[in-house]
Design a protein around this motif. Structure first.
Motif, short mmCIF file in Angstrom:
data_model
loop_
_atom_site.label_atom_id
_atom_site.label_comp_id
_atom_site.label_asym_id
_atom_site.label_seq_id
_atom_site.Cartn_x
_atom_site.Cartn_y
_atom_site.Cartn_z
N ARG A 62 0.82 -1.22 0.00
CA ARG A 62 0.00 0.00 0.00
C ARG A 62 0.85 1.28 0.00
O ARG A 62 0.32 2.37 0.02
CB ARG A 62 -0.90 0.01 1.23
CG ARG A 62 -1.89 -1.11 1.26
CD ARG A 62 -2.54 -1.21 2.64
NE ARG A 62 -3.27 -2.45 2.80
CZ ARG A 62 -4.58 -2.58 2.65
NH1 ARG A 62 -5.32 -1.54 2.36
NH2 ARG A 62 -5.15 -3.75 2.80
N TRP A 64 2.60 2.40 2.44
CA TRP A 64 2.50 3.08 3.73
C TRP A 64 3.80 2.99 4.50
O TRP A 64 4.05 3.81 5.38
CB TRP A 64 1.35 2.51 4.54
CG TRP A 64 0.00 2.88 3.98
CD1 TRP A 64 -0.27 3.85 3.07
CD2 TRP A 64 -1.24 2.27 4.30
NE1 TRP A 64 -1.61 3.90 2.80
CE2 TRP A 64 -2.24 2.92 3.55
CE3 TRP A 64 -1.62 1.25 5.15
CZ2 TRP A 64 -3.57 2.59 3.63
CZ3 TRP A 64 -2.95 0.91 5.22
CH2 TRP A 64 -3.92 1.57 4.47
N HIS A 105 -10.07 -3.07 -4.62
CA HIS A 105 -9.77 -1.92 -3.76
C HIS A 105 -8.92 -0.89 -4.51
O HIS A 105 -7.80 -0.59 -4.14
CB HIS A 105 -9.08 -2.38 -2.48
CG HIS A 105 -9.98 -3.16 -1.60
ND1 HIS A 105 -10.88 -2.56 -0.75
CD2 HIS A 105 -10.17 -4.50 -1.49
CE1 HIS A 105 -11.57 -3.50 -0.12
NE2 HIS A 105 -11.16 -4.68 -0.56
N GLU A 107 -9.19 2.15 -4.44
CA GLU A 107 -8.96 3.36 -3.65
C GLU A 107 -7.53 3.41 -3.12
O GLU A 107 -7.04 4.46 -2.75
CB GLU A 107 -9.97 3.48 -2.50
CG GLU A 107 -9.77 2.51 -1.35
CD GLU A 107 -10.43 1.13 -1.55
OE1 GLU A 107 -10.50 0.38 -0.57
OE2 GLU A 107 -10.86 0.82 -2.68
N HIS A 108 -6.87 2.25 -3.08
CA HIS A 108 -5.46 2.20 -2.66
C HIS A 108 -4.57 2.29 -3.88
O HIS A 108 -4.88 1.75 -4.93
CB HIS A 108 -5.17 0.89 -1.91
CG HIS A 108 -5.94 0.74 -0.65
ND1 HIS A 108 -5.79 1.58 0.43
CD2 HIS A 108 -6.89 -0.17 -0.30
CE1 HIS A 108 -6.61 1.19 1.39
NE2 HIS A 108 -7.29 0.14 0.97
N LYS A 109 -3.47 2.95 -3.73
CA LYS A 109 -2.49 3.05 -4.82
C LYS A 109 -1.40 2.00 -4.58
O LYS A 109 -0.28 2.31 -4.18
CB LYS A 109 -1.87 4.46 -4.84
CG LYS A 109 -2.89 5.55 -4.98
CD LYS A 109 -3.44 5.59 -6.38
CE LYS A 109 -4.33 6.79 -6.57
NZ LYS A 109 -5.67 6.48 -7.00
N PHE A 110 -1.77 0.73 -4.80
CA PHE A 110 -0.83 -0.37 -4.55
C PHE A 110 0.39 -0.28 -5.44
O PHE A 110 0.29 0.08 -6.62
CB PHE A 110 -1.51 -1.72 -4.80
CG PHE A 110 -2.57 -2.07 -3.80
CD1 PHE A 110 -2.23 -2.41 -2.49
CD2 PHE A 110 -3.92 -2.05 -4.15
CE1 PHE A 110 -3.20 -2.74 -1.57
CE2 PHE A 110 -4.89 -2.38 -3.23
CZ PHE A 110 -4.53 -2.72 -1.93
#
Length: 185
Positions: A62, A64, A105, A107-110
């Motif tokens: 992700r 993060w 998903h 919405e996540h910038k994997f």
């Protein structure tokens, strides 16, 4: 008794469980689960234990936090445990996400590098087998396999290795010892 103990990290070994490591101040936010650590200490005095930490770390996918952050946290926890007499024999983590999950998903910038058709994420037992391989051991060398965790994926992992699951969520040391004794008898 010869035990293989696979231990979840976030929510089990440490109380933090929401993509721990996102913050640069993670060291001040880290909260150890003393009851689980005390259980591990007790078990290694009563049994021959091999302990492998297995943790899903999709926060890497992700974007993060990085591999380096995961490994830095693992080293920090390992040092803390050693100072309390608890030895973890191997650390394993999976930074990947399943391709179908990534598609659902958006919405996540994997990071595409960590999107895989097949991952080693729990409840798949691949991280346990990888840890055993690095230790030059096989799963059939153990009398019992115990998974310590706090989520359904940990319970499923226990099933996938014909092991037993000990849910540590909100349990005291005495409760954990009692439940552990019931599991192995």
């Amino acid at each position: 008794m010869k035990l293989l103990i696979a231990i979840d990290r976030d929510g089990t070994l440490i109380k933090n469980d929401d993509f721990f490591g996102r913050s640069k101040t993670w060291q001040t936010e880290l909260r150890f689960n003393a009851d689980v650590i005390d259980l591990l200490s007790y078990l290694q005095t009563k049994h021959k234990t091999t302990k492998i930490v297995v943790t899903n770390q999709s926060g890497v996918a992700r974007r993060w936090f990085t591999h380096n952050r995961v490994e830095e946290i693992n080293r920090f926890i390992s040092k803390y445990l050693k100072a309390r007499g608890v030895t973890v024999n191997n650390w394993q983590y999976c930074p990947d996400v399943d391709a179908n999950y990534a598609k659902m998903h958006t919405e996540h910038k994997f990071n595409p590098h960590y999107i895989k058709i097949k991952t080693k994420r729990k409840p798949d037992p691949a991280m346990i087998f990888e840890g055993l391989k690095k230790l030059k051991m096989r799963i059939n060398q153990f009398d019992q396999i115990i998974i310590l965790g706090d989520r359904n994926e940990d319970a499923e992992l226990a099933k996938n290795v014909n092991g037993k699951y000990l849910d540590v969520k909100n349990k005291t040391y005495n409760e954990l010892c009692s439940e552990f004794t019931e599991l192995i008898t």
